[in-house]
Design a protein around this motif. Structure first.
Motif, PDB file in Angstrom:
ATOM      1  N   MET A  82     -38.198 -14.756  19.860  1.00  0.00           N
ATOM      2  CA  MET A  82     -37.184 -14.113  20.685  1.00  0.00           C
ATOM      3  C   MET A  82     -36.750 -15.088  21.782  1.00  0.00           C
ATOM      4  SD  MET A  82     -38.810 -10.420  21.590  1.00  0.00           S
ATOM      5  CE  MET A  82     -39.214  -9.179  20.375  1.00  0.00           C
ATOM      6  N   PRO A  83     -35.487 -15.085  22.151  1.00  0.00           N
ATOM      7  CA  PRO A  83     -35.083 -15.891  23.300  1.00  0.00           C
ATOM      8  C   PRO A  83     -35.586 -15.261  24.601  1.00  0.00           C
ATOM      9  CG  PRO A  83     -33.256 -14.560  22.557  1.00  0.00           C
ATOM     10  CD  PRO A  83     -34.355 -14.358  21.547  1.00  0.00           C
ATOM     11  N   GLY A 142     -29.014 -14.130  16.852  1.00  0.00           N
ATOM     12  CA  GLY A 142     -29.234 -15.561  16.945  1.00  0.00           C
ATOM     13  C   GLY A 142     -28.506 -16.256  18.074  1.00  0.00           C
ATOM     14  N   GLN A 143     -27.766 -15.490  18.900  1.00  0.00           N
ATOM     15  CA  GLN A 143     -26.971 -16.104  19.954  1.00  0.00           C
ATOM     16  C   GLN A 143     -27.140 -15.457  21.321  1.00  0.00           C
ATOM     17  OE1 GLN A 143     -22.804 -16.753  18.878  1.00  0.00           O
ATOM     18  NE2 GLN A 143     -23.323 -16.442  16.720  1.00  0.00           N
ATOM     19  N   PRO A 183     -39.997 -10.676  16.164  1.00  0.00           N
ATOM     20  CA  PRO A 183     -41.111  -9.736  16.313  1.00  0.00           C
ATOM     21  C   PRO A 183     -40.608  -8.359  16.745  1.00  0.00           C
ATOM     22  CG  PRO A 183     -41.666 -11.847  17.297  1.00  0.00           C
ATOM     23  CD  PRO A 183     -40.213 -11.920  16.938  1.00  0.00           C
ATOM     24  N   GLN A 184     -41.132  -7.333  16.111  1.00  0.00           N
ATOM     25  CA  GLN A 184     -40.739  -5.965  16.452  1.00  0.00           C
ATOM     26  C   GLN A 184     -41.740  -5.369  17.431  1.00  0.00           C
ATOM     27  OE1 GLN A 184     -41.369  -2.677  13.756  1.00  0.00           O
ATOM     28  NE2 GLN A 184     -39.363  -1.809  14.256  1.00  0.00           N
ATOM     29  N   MET A 222     -44.799 -16.949  23.444  1.00  0.00           N
ATOM     30  CA  MET A 222     -43.912 -16.473  22.381  1.00  0.00           C
ATOM     31  C   MET A 222     -44.192 -17.208  21.078  1.00  0.00           C
ATOM     32  SD  MET A 222     -41.676 -14.555  21.008  1.00  0.00           S
ATOM     33  CE  MET A 222     -41.340 -13.535  22.437  1.00  0.00           C
ATOM     34  N   ASN A 223     -44.448 -18.507  21.165  1.00  0.00           N
ATOM     35  CA  ASN A 223     -44.783 -19.263  19.956  1.00  0.00           C
ATOM     36  C   ASN A 223     -46.086 -18.767  19.336  1.00  0.00           C
ATOM     37  OD1 ASN A 223     -42.500 -20.843  20.114  1.00  0.00           O
ATOM     38  ND2 ASN A 223     -43.506 -22.510  21.218  1.00  0.00           N
ATOM     39  N   LYS A 224     -47.025 -18.356  20.192  1.00  0.00           N
ATOM     40  CA  LYS A 224     -48.278 -17.801  19.683  1.00  0.00           C
ATOM     41  C   LYS A 224     -48.034 -16.488  18.945  1.00  0.00           C
ATOM     42  CE  LYS A 224     -52.831 -16.043  21.090  1.00  0.00           C
ATOM     43  NZ  LYS A 224     -53.753 -15.768  22.231  1.00  0.00           N
ATOM     44  N   VAL A 225     -47.173 -15.650  19.527  1.00  0.00           N
ATOM     45  CA  VAL A 225     -46.842 -14.381  18.882  1.00  0.00           C
ATOM     46  C   VAL A 225     -46.265 -14.634  17.494  1.00  0.00           C
ATOM     47  CG1 VAL A 225     -45.360 -12.335  18.992  1.00  0.00           C
ATOM     48  CG2 VAL A 225     -46.469 -13.177  21.081  1.00  0.00           C
ATOM     49  N   VAL A 226     -45.298 -15.537  17.402  1.00  0.00           N
ATOM     50  CA  VAL A 226     -44.644 -15.843  16.132  1.00  0.00           C
ATOM     51  C   VAL A 226     -45.656 -16.377  15.119  1.00  0.00           C
ATOM     52  CG1 VAL A 226     -42.981 -17.381  15.017  1.00  0.00           C
ATOM     53  CG2 VAL A 226     -42.370 -16.201  17.144  1.00  0.00           C
TER      54      VAL A 226
END
Length: 497
Positions: free
Chosen positions: A342-343, A402-403, A431-432, A483-487
């Motif tokens: 997510m951004p 995506g934007q 991620p939901q 966030m990278n860990k979540v992904v």
């Protein structure tokens, strides 16, 4: 930051009760007026009760904000301010509706002439401003805006067309109580909830939830992992009636109180820098995300800190605020594909605070009981057996364009995945977020079609505390590492915290 200290106003309930004490009407407990009552009928008391379809319970206005999917970025602040002013106009008109019952009883055209007509004129002024602001910023205002000025009187027991609801009206014996007191007034001027807003959990069919945006988890094959963030249950007592997503820069933009966990600087006036530099209640300090939802209350006569405040008792949200015993915040994956990050500062709203008048297009709520969570009630509050707790559940959109971190109507930039896990064309799986809130709720008493000490979600005044108006809000303020860990957890099928 703690509880808000807004300008105090006389509670909506007090105004309603004072104005209507001599005109207590039956038909489910709403203090109604007969919109189409004939002056030639010989028995006015029969006019008031014989046809719920001819009685005005609340005000139904088109949701202008949902029609604005293309507002230039530099005009959004002004447009959001106008939309917030529209919400205030509806609140003021609803207050006038419930405090002029004596006048309405003597004039069948009073609601139209004194309330709905002037409301249309005031909305037209704001709609003209919105068109000007959009066009001046280089956009093109929708051509149908003028047609959204008119509001209607919502009959007492008339579901929205095609909204899929069953019996979402109000029950009662239709008899004038005769003592100047409304039996369904639980301290908020008889603005709900009502007996028909509740259902015994044993009467809810298993696996019967059928809202368009179902609560089934999106992923178990493409990205099967989970990530749980632990942010408490609002131990810091952070409450306010703002909504920084929908009404940034406008105090009391929600007209109901919110619980906040995670980010501790969420007010209407917080920008991204404020959110990014805030403290957090989350155990992982890399998660400064803001998770917020309307408070749940028991209408038991308790005078809360906001009993005379806007967003609280001044707008019909009364009683003891219930703090969740559990607030589970979990991210899951997508059925068909890997997810992307997510951004930062992505904003998502799930559910619709105006679903009672808007219909079910954006509704996405669920009530259940511990031990019965295969039974999900969509348009009812649940009555749980002894030893069982009330569960509120909401799942968020899991596809992103995506934007954009937001959109003009706060919905177009995200979407729900289809039943097969596919995102709409051009959207990416993210991620939901799934939010599960558990409460110790005293079971309301329902006798002879009347409910005493009910629990209810805070709402806009004209939404009558209907359970279908429940909703949930999220702003992603995780740092890049987290966030990278979540992904990674989701894509590798791990269960992480």
């Amino acid at each position: 930051m703690g509880r808000n200290t807004r300008k105090r106003r006389m509670p909506l309930a007090a105004k309603a009760v004072a104005a209507s004490a001599a005109l207590a009407l039956g038909g489910g407990g709403l203090v109604w007026a007969n919109f189409y009552a004939s002056a030639h009928e010989s028995d006015p008391s029969q006019n008031r009760t014989k046809s719920t379809a001819a009685q005005v319970a609340t005000i139904d206005c088109p949701d202008v904000g949902q029609q604005l999917s293309n507002v230039p970025g530099r005009a959004r602040g002004e447009v959001d301010g106008e939309l917030a002013s529209m919400d205030q106009q509806i609140t003021d008109a609803y207050l006038r509706l419930i405090t002029t019952r004596q006048a309405q009883a003597g004039d069948a055209q009073y609601v139209q002439n004194a309330i709905l007509g002037p409301l249309k004129d005031r909305r037209k002024v704001l709609l003209d401003r919105i068109k000007l602001e959009i066009n001046r910023a280089g956009g093109q205002a929708p051509g149908n805006l003028d047609g959204l000025a008119s509001c209607s009187g919502r009959p007492a027991d008339q579901p929205q067309p095609n909204d899929g609801q069953n019996g979402d009206g109000q029950s009662g014996d239709g008899q004038d109580q005769g003592d100047g007191q409304d039996p369904n007034d639980n301290g908020n001027g008889a603005a709900g909830p009502f007996a028909d807003d509740f259902v015994d959990i044993n009467d809810v069919q298993p696996n019967s939830r059928n809202l368009p945006n179902g609560l089934a988890a999106n992923g178990r094959s493409g990205s099967r992992g989970t990530f749980t963030t632990k942010c408490g249950v609002n131990e810091n007592n952070l409450f306010n009636s703002d909504n920084v997503i929908v009404a940034p820069g406008v105090g009391n933009g929600a007209h109901h109180m919110h619980d906040y966990v995670g980010n501790q600087s969420n007010t209407a006036f917080a920008g991204d820098d404020d959110l990014g530099n805030a403290d957090t209640s989350c155990q992982n300090q890399g998660d400064k995300s803001s998770y917020f939802w309307p408070v749940l209350r028991v209408q038991d006569g308790t005078q809360e800190f906001d009993a005379n405040d806007q967003g609280g008792g001044a707008e019909g949200n009364v009683g003891k605020i219930l703090k969740a015993s559990q607030a589970e915040l979990r991210f899951v994956g997508n059925k068909r594909s890997k997810v992307v990050a997510m951004p930062k500062f992505l904003r998502i709203i799930t559910g619709d605070a105006k679903a009672f008048t808007n219909g079910l297009t954006n509704a996405n709520t669920s009530y259940s009981c511990t031990g019965f969570e295969d039974r999900q009630a969509t348009d009812k509050y649940v009555l749980c057996p002894e030893g069982s707790q009330v569960v509120r559940t909401s799942n968020f959109q899991s596809c992103w364009d995506g934007q954009n971190i937001d959109s003009a109507n706060h919905r177009a930039h995200v979407a729900f995945a289809g039943a097969d896990g596919n995102c709409p064309n051009g959207f990416k799986a993210i991620p939901q977020l799934q939010v599960r809130l558990v409460y110790d709720v005293p079971t309301p008493t329902i006798e002879n079609g009347q409910v005493k000490n009910p629990y209810a979600v805070d709402s806009f005044p004209e939404q009558l505390h209907k359970p279908i108006t429940d909703h949930n809000d999220f702003i992603n303020v995780m740092d890049e590492s987290l966030m990278n860990k979540v992904v990674k957890c989701l894509n590798q099928g791990k269960n992480c915290t």
